[in-house]
Design a protein around this motif. Structure first.
Motif, mmCIF file in Angstrom:
data_model
loop_
_atom_site.group_PDB
_atom_site.id
_atom_site.type_symbol
_atom_site.label_atom_id
_atom_site.label_comp_id
_atom_site.label_asym_id
_atom_site.label_seq_id
_atom_site.Cartn_x
_atom_site.Cartn_y
_atom_site.Cartn_z
ATOM 1 N N ASN A 18 0.771 -1.109 -0.104
ATOM 2 C CA ASN A 18 0.019 -0.071 0.266
ATOM 3 C C ASN A 18 0.780 1.237 0.022
ATOM 4 O O ASN A 18 0.495 2.281 -0.930
ATOM 5 C CB ASN A 18 -0.947 -0.094 1.236
ATOM 6 C CG ASN A 18 -2.414 0.671 0.924
ATOM 7 O OD1 ASN A 18 -2.522 1.451 0.044
ATOM 8 N ND2 ASN A 18 -3.267 0.191 1.890
ATOM 9 N N ASN A 22 1.047 3.939 -3.095
ATOM 10 C CA ASN A 22 0.517 5.312 -2.858
ATOM 11 C C ASN A 22 1.858 6.194 -3.144
ATOM 12 O O ASN A 22 1.429 7.423 -3.779
ATOM 13 C CB ASN A 22 0.306 5.473 -1.214
ATOM 14 C CG ASN A 22 -1.059 5.210 -0.937
ATOM 15 O OD1 ASN A 22 -2.041 5.993 -0.874
ATOM 16 N ND2 ASN A 22 -1.323 3.873 -0.584
ATOM 17 N N TYR A 26 -0.626 5.741 -6.792
ATOM 18 C CA TYR A 26 -1.912 4.747 -6.678
ATOM 19 C C TYR A 26 -2.432 4.877 -5.350
ATOM 20 O O TYR A 26 -1.920 4.353 -4.403
ATOM 21 C CB TYR A 26 -1.485 3.400 -7.119
ATOM 22 C CG TYR A 26 -0.871 3.336 -8.565
ATOM 23 C CD1 TYR A 26 -1.937 3.193 -9.630
ATOM 24 C CD2 TYR A 26 0.241 3.229 -8.844
ATOM 25 C CE1 TYR A 26 -1.085 3.297 -11.092
ATOM 26 C CE2 TYR A 26 0.763 3.226 -10.151
ATOM 27 C CZ TYR A 26 -0.102 3.151 -11.201
ATOM 28 O OH TYR A 26 0.306 3.263 -12.391
ATOM 29 N N THR A 27 -3.510 5.692 -5.280
ATOM 30 C CA THR A 27 -4.131 5.970 -3.698
ATOM 31 C C THR A 27 -5.194 5.310 -3.640
ATOM 32 O O THR A 27 -6.022 5.200 -2.497
ATOM 33 C CB THR A 27 -4.366 7.498 -3.502
ATOM 34 O OG1 THR A 27 -5.031 7.933 -4.621
ATOM 35 C CG2 THR A 27 -2.723 8.230 -3.538
ATOM 36 N N ASP A 28 -5.966 4.812 -4.655
ATOM 37 C CA ASP A 28 -7.231 3.974 -4.471
ATOM 38 C C ASP A 28 -6.918 2.556 -4.611
ATOM 39 O O ASP A 28 -7.133 1.871 -5.536
ATOM 40 C CB ASP A 28 -8.221 4.442 -5.619
ATOM 41 C CG ASP A 28 -9.653 3.869 -5.447
ATOM 42 O OD1 ASP A 28 -10.071 3.254 -4.379
ATOM 43 O OD2 ASP A 28 -10.428 4.198 -6.451
#
Length: 122
Positions: A18, A22, A26-28
Protein backbone atom coordinates in the motif's frame (compact mmCIF):
# COMPACT_ATOMS: atom_id res chain seq x y z
CA UNK A 1 -6.90 7.05 -11.29
CA UNK A 2 -6.65 3.27 -11.35
CA UNK A 3 -8.45 1.26 -8.70
CA UNK A 4 -6.28 -1.55 -7.25
CA UNK A 5 -6.96 -4.60 -5.08
CA UNK A 6 -4.12 -6.24 -3.14
CA UNK A 7 -4.67 -9.72 -1.74
CA UNK A 8 -2.22 -11.08 0.83
CA UNK A 9 -2.56 -12.74 4.22
CA UNK A 10 0.38 -10.78 5.65
CA UNK A 11 -0.64 -7.46 7.20
CA UNK A 12 2.95 -6.24 7.01
CA UNK A 13 3.20 -7.02 3.30
CA UNK A 14 -0.15 -5.36 2.56
CA UNK A 15 1.08 -2.28 4.43
CA UNK A 16 4.36 -2.24 2.45
CA UNK A 17 2.51 -2.70 -0.84
CA UNK A 18 0.00 0.00 0.00
CA UNK A 19 2.82 2.39 0.90
CA UNK A 20 4.77 1.67 -2.30
CA UNK A 21 1.66 2.04 -4.46
CA UNK A 22 0.66 5.28 -2.72
CA UNK A 23 4.16 6.67 -3.26
CA UNK A 24 3.76 5.81 -6.94
CA UNK A 25 0.52 7.77 -7.16
CA UNK A 26 -1.89 4.84 -6.76
CA UNK A 27 -4.05 5.96 -3.87
CA UNK A 28 -7.26 4.01 -4.55
CA UNK A 29 -6.12 0.70 -3.05
CA UNK A 30 -8.35 -1.88 -1.37
CA UNK A 31 -6.90 -4.70 0.74
CA UNK A 32 -8.07 -8.29 1.14
CA UNK A 33 -6.73 -10.84 3.64
CA UNK A 34 -7.04 -13.99 1.51
CA UNK A 35 -8.50 -15.31 -1.73
CA UNK A 36 -12.03 -15.63 -0.35
CA UNK A 37 -11.99 -12.01 0.85
CA UNK A 38 -10.36 -10.90 -2.41
CA UNK A 39 -12.98 -12.62 -4.56
CA UNK A 40 -15.81 -11.08 -2.53
CA UNK A 41 -14.29 -7.60 -2.82
CA UNK A 42 -13.62 -8.06 -6.54
CA UNK A 43 -17.26 -9.02 -7.09
CA UNK A 44 -18.45 -5.99 -5.10
CA UNK A 45 -16.39 -3.41 -7.04
CA UNK A 46 -14.61 -2.99 -10.36
CA UNK A 47 -10.83 -3.00 -10.01
CA UNK A 48 -8.39 -2.08 -12.77
CA UNK A 49 -5.61 -4.30 -11.38
CA UNK A 50 -5.36 -7.08 -8.82
CA UNK A 51 -2.11 -8.04 -7.08
CA UNK A 52 -2.24 -11.36 -5.23
CA UNK A 53 -0.04 -13.65 -3.20
CA UNK A 54 -0.10 -17.39 -3.96
CA UNK A 55 0.13 -19.08 -0.55
CA UNK A 56 -2.82 -17.95 1.57
CA UNK A 57 -5.37 -19.66 3.82
CA UNK A 58 -8.98 -20.30 2.71
CA UNK A 59 -8.28 -19.76 -1.01
CA UNK A 60 -4.84 -19.58 -2.60
CA UNK A 61 -3.90 -17.02 -5.22
CA UNK A 62 -3.95 -19.36 -8.22
CA UNK A 63 -7.50 -20.48 -7.37
CA UNK A 64 -8.45 -16.82 -6.92
CA UNK A 65 -7.07 -15.98 -10.37
CA UNK A 66 -9.02 -18.85 -11.92
CA UNK A 67 -12.23 -17.68 -10.24
CA UNK A 68 -11.65 -14.06 -11.29
CA UNK A 69 -11.09 -15.07 -14.92
CA UNK A 70 -14.59 -16.62 -14.93
CA UNK A 71 -16.11 -13.20 -14.16
CA UNK A 72 -16.65 -11.20 -17.39
CA UNK A 73 -15.31 -7.90 -15.98
CA UNK A 74 -12.05 -9.63 -14.95
CA UNK A 75 -11.56 -11.86 -17.98
CA UNK A 76 -8.95 -9.49 -19.43
CA UNK A 77 -7.97 -7.25 -16.49
CA UNK A 78 -4.35 -7.48 -15.36
CA UNK A 79 -3.59 -9.72 -12.39
CA UNK A 80 -0.07 -9.68 -10.97
CA UNK A 81 1.22 -12.41 -8.67
CA UNK A 82 3.53 -11.25 -5.85
CA UNK A 83 4.94 -14.31 -4.07
CA UNK A 84 7.98 -16.07 -2.66
CA UNK A 85 7.36 -18.88 -5.18
CA UNK A 86 10.02 -18.76 -7.87
CA UNK A 87 9.96 -22.17 -9.58
CA UNK A 88 9.26 -22.40 -13.30
CA UNK A 89 6.54 -24.96 -12.55
CA UNK A 90 4.70 -22.55 -10.25
CA UNK A 91 5.07 -19.71 -12.75
CA UNK A 92 3.63 -21.98 -15.45
CA UNK A 93 0.69 -22.80 -13.18
CA UNK A 94 0.16 -19.07 -12.62
CA UNK A 95 0.18 -18.38 -16.34
CA UNK A 96 -2.23 -21.25 -16.95
CA UNK A 97 -4.56 -19.82 -14.29
CA UNK A 98 -4.51 -16.45 -16.07
CA UNK A 99 -1.84 -14.39 -14.30
CA UNK A 100 -0.59 -11.41 -16.29
CA UNK A 101 2.78 -11.18 -14.54
CA UNK A 102 4.88 -12.68 -11.73
CA UNK A 103 6.94 -10.75 -9.16
CA UNK A 104 9.07 -12.57 -6.59
CA UNK A 105 9.19 -11.32 -2.98
CA UNK A 106 10.87 -9.46 -1.52
CA UNK A 107 9.83 -6.83 -4.01
CA UNK A 108 11.66 -3.66 -4.96
CA UNK A 109 9.13 -0.79 -4.93
CA UNK A 110 10.44 0.74 -8.19
CA UNK A 111 10.21 -2.60 -9.99
CA UNK A 112 6.70 -3.17 -8.65
CA UNK A 113 5.59 0.27 -9.83
CA UNK A 114 7.18 -0.31 -13.23
CA UNK A 115 5.23 -3.57 -13.60
CA UNK A 116 2.00 -1.89 -12.43
CA UNK A 117 2.50 0.97 -14.89
CA UNK A 118 3.19 -1.43 -17.75
CA UNK A 119 0.14 -3.65 -17.23
CA UNK A 120 -2.18 -0.70 -16.66
CA UNK A 121 -1.01 1.03 -19.86
CA UNK A 122 -1.95 -1.95 -22.07
Amino acid sequence: MAKLLIVDDSTMLRDMLNYALNEGGYTDVTEAVDGVDGLAKAKAADFDLIITDVNMPNMDGLTLIGELRKIPQYSKKPILVLTTERSDEMKARGKAAGATGWIVKPFVPDQLLKAVNIVLSR
